[in-house]
Design a protein around this motif. Sequence first.
Motif, short mmCIF file in Angstrom:
data_model
loop_
_atom_site.label_atom_id
_atom_site.label_comp_id
_atom_site.label_asym_id
_atom_site.label_seq_id
_atom_site.Cartn_x
_atom_site.Cartn_y
_atom_site.Cartn_z
N ALA A 7 1.75 0.25 -1.83
CA ALA A 7 0.27 -0.05 -3.02
C ALA A 7 0.76 -1.13 -4.24
CB ALA A 7 0.23 1.76 -3.29
N CYS A 8 -0.15 -1.48 -4.73
CA CYS A 8 0.08 -2.17 -6.02
C CYS A 8 -1.40 -1.94 -6.53
CB CYS A 8 -0.06 -3.76 -4.63
SG CYS A 8 0.08 -4.90 -6.35
N PHE A 9 -0.32 -1.86 -7.73
CA PHE A 9 -2.00 -1.23 -8.97
C PHE A 9 -1.64 -2.39 -9.98
CE2 PHE A 9 -0.12 2.26 -6.63
CZ PHE A 9 -0.83 3.53 -7.19
N ILE A 10 -2.97 -3.22 -9.96
CA ILE A 10 -3.05 -4.11 -11.26
C ILE A 10 -4.12 -3.63 -12.15
CG2 ILE A 10 -4.08 -6.47 -11.16
CD1 ILE A 10 -3.75 -7.28 -9.01
N LYS A 11 -3.27 -3.25 -13.22
CA LYS A 11 -3.74 -2.92 -14.15
C LYS A 11 -4.63 -3.71 -15.07
CE LYS A 11 -0.45 0.71 -13.85
NZ LYS A 11 0.78 1.07 -14.68
N PRO A 12 -5.42 -3.26 -16.09
CA PRO A 12 -6.98 -3.87 -16.43
C PRO A 12 -5.65 -5.12 -18.03
CG PRO A 12 -7.81 -1.57 -17.27
CD PRO A 12 -6.04 -1.46 -16.12
N ASN A 13 -4.20 -4.62 -18.20
CA ASN A 13 -3.85 -5.40 -18.97
C ASN A 13 -3.17 -6.55 -18.27
OD1 ASN A 13 -1.52 -3.93 -17.46
ND2 ASN A 13 -0.38 -3.08 -19.63
N LYS A 14 -2.79 -6.86 -16.36
CA LYS A 14 -2.73 -7.38 -15.95
C LYS A 14 -0.57 -7.26 -16.01
CE LYS A 14 -5.35 -11.24 -15.95
NZ LYS A 14 -4.68 -12.88 -15.32
N GLU A 15 -1.46 -5.72 -15.82
CA GLU A 15 0.58 -5.08 -15.66
C GLU A 15 0.55 -4.58 -14.09
OE1 GLU A 15 3.48 -2.53 -17.56
OE2 GLU A 15 2.53 -1.60 -16.30
N MET A 22 -13.18 -1.44 -17.57
CA MET A 22 -12.31 -3.21 -17.40
C MET A 22 -11.98 -1.46 -15.99
SD MET A 22 -11.65 -5.45 -18.87
CE MET A 22 -9.43 -5.70 -19.08
N LYS A 23 -11.03 -2.48 -14.80
CA LYS A 23 -10.60 -1.56 -13.61
C LYS A 23 -9.50 -1.22 -13.51
CE LYS A 23 -15.09 -2.01 -11.59
NZ LYS A 23 -15.61 -0.54 -11.44
N THR A 24 -8.76 -0.58 -12.84
CA THR A 24 -7.65 -2.11 -11.85
C THR A 24 -7.87 -0.86 -10.59
OG1 THR A 24 -6.36 0.67 -13.05
CG2 THR A 24 -5.38 -0.10 -11.63
N TYR A 25 -7.36 -2.69 -9.68
CA TYR A 25 -7.06 -2.74 -8.12
C TYR A 25 -5.94 -2.43 -7.86
CZ TYR A 25 -11.07 -4.94 -10.42
OH TYR A 25 -12.32 -5.88 -10.94
N ILE A 26 -6.14 -1.55 -6.00
CA ILE A 26 -5.29 -0.88 -5.52
C ILE A 26 -4.98 -1.66 -3.99
CG2 ILE A 26 -3.89 0.56 -5.06
CD1 ILE A 26 -5.24 2.44 -7.77
N GLY A 27 -3.94 -2.05 -4.15
CA GLY A 27 -4.22 -2.62 -2.68
C GLY A 27 -3.19 -1.62 -1.80
N VAL A 28 -3.41 -0.70 -0.64
CA VAL A 28 -2.72 -0.37 0.23
C VAL A 28 -2.79 -0.62 1.19
CG1 VAL A 28 -3.19 2.20 1.39
CG2 VAL A 28 -3.72 1.75 -0.44
N ASP A 29 -1.07 -0.59 1.84
CA ASP A 29 -0.85 -1.27 2.73
C ASP A 29 0.01 -0.04 4.08
OD1 ASP A 29 0.13 -3.33 5.19
OD2 ASP A 29 1.73 -3.98 4.08
N PRO A 30 -1.06 0.17 4.18
CA PRO A 30 -0.31 1.90 5.17
C PRO A 30 0.20 1.06 6.43
CG PRO A 30 -2.49 1.46 5.44
CD PRO A 30 -2.30 0.77 4.60
N ALA A 31 1.43 2.07 6.65
CA ALA A 31 2.02 1.99 8.18
C ALA A 31 2.83 3.55 8.40
CB ALA A 31 2.87 1.06 8.02
N ILE A 32 3.21 3.68 9.83
CA ILE A 32 4.18 5.22 9.77
C ILE A 32 5.41 5.00 9.87
CG2 ILE A 32 4.45 7.25 10.93
CD1 ILE A 32 2.17 7.81 8.56
N ARG A 33 6.57 4.22 9.07
CA ARG A 33 7.73 3.98 9.63
C ARG A 33 8.15 4.36 7.74
NH1 ARG A 33 4.89 -1.08 8.96
NH2 ARG A 33 6.37 -2.44 7.54
#
Length: 159
Positions: free
Chosen positions: A18-26, A1-12
């Motif tokens: 960041a969003c972490f979708i964990k294997p248990n769907k949390e 099982m994997k954890t999927y992470i999305g990163v939306d960078p900005a300087i402000r």
Amino acid sequence: MKTYIGVDPAIRLNGMAACFIKPNKEVEFKKYKRFVDFILDVTKWKQYEHPVILVEDSSLQNLTFHNSINRAILSKMSRNVGMNQAASRIAYEWIKENGCEAYNISPLQKGSKWTKISFMKVFQNEGYKFEPNFKTAKISQDEIDCFTLALQAKNYMKR
């Protein structure tokens, strides 16, 4: 099982998300007040189960500004875009440097922005659940954007 992470960078202020979708769907969201807070947090991401990260990298799109605005506004926009492009590239490189499986995509590849309504529909239809204490009424566009990136990280590996 994997954890999927999305990163939306900005300087402000509160610009890094960041969003972490964990294997248990949390689903866990993190916002960073300073870029350095993000950099320090990345060093802990290997604690997640087999993290796969997708970073929105505006440097890949190679756009600086539009020509239809007055010179002072163009100058300010150009500086902001340059800072965000640098933040994107540094975030991506730093994540890889810390031993995580990481990919980057341009804002164009990410696709159009989702509304809160479309976000909630996908979230519920896929059976995701918010981390405890998350207040859905306060969901921001940054959180929606990094959630879409985390979802795409899951699909990106299949290519």
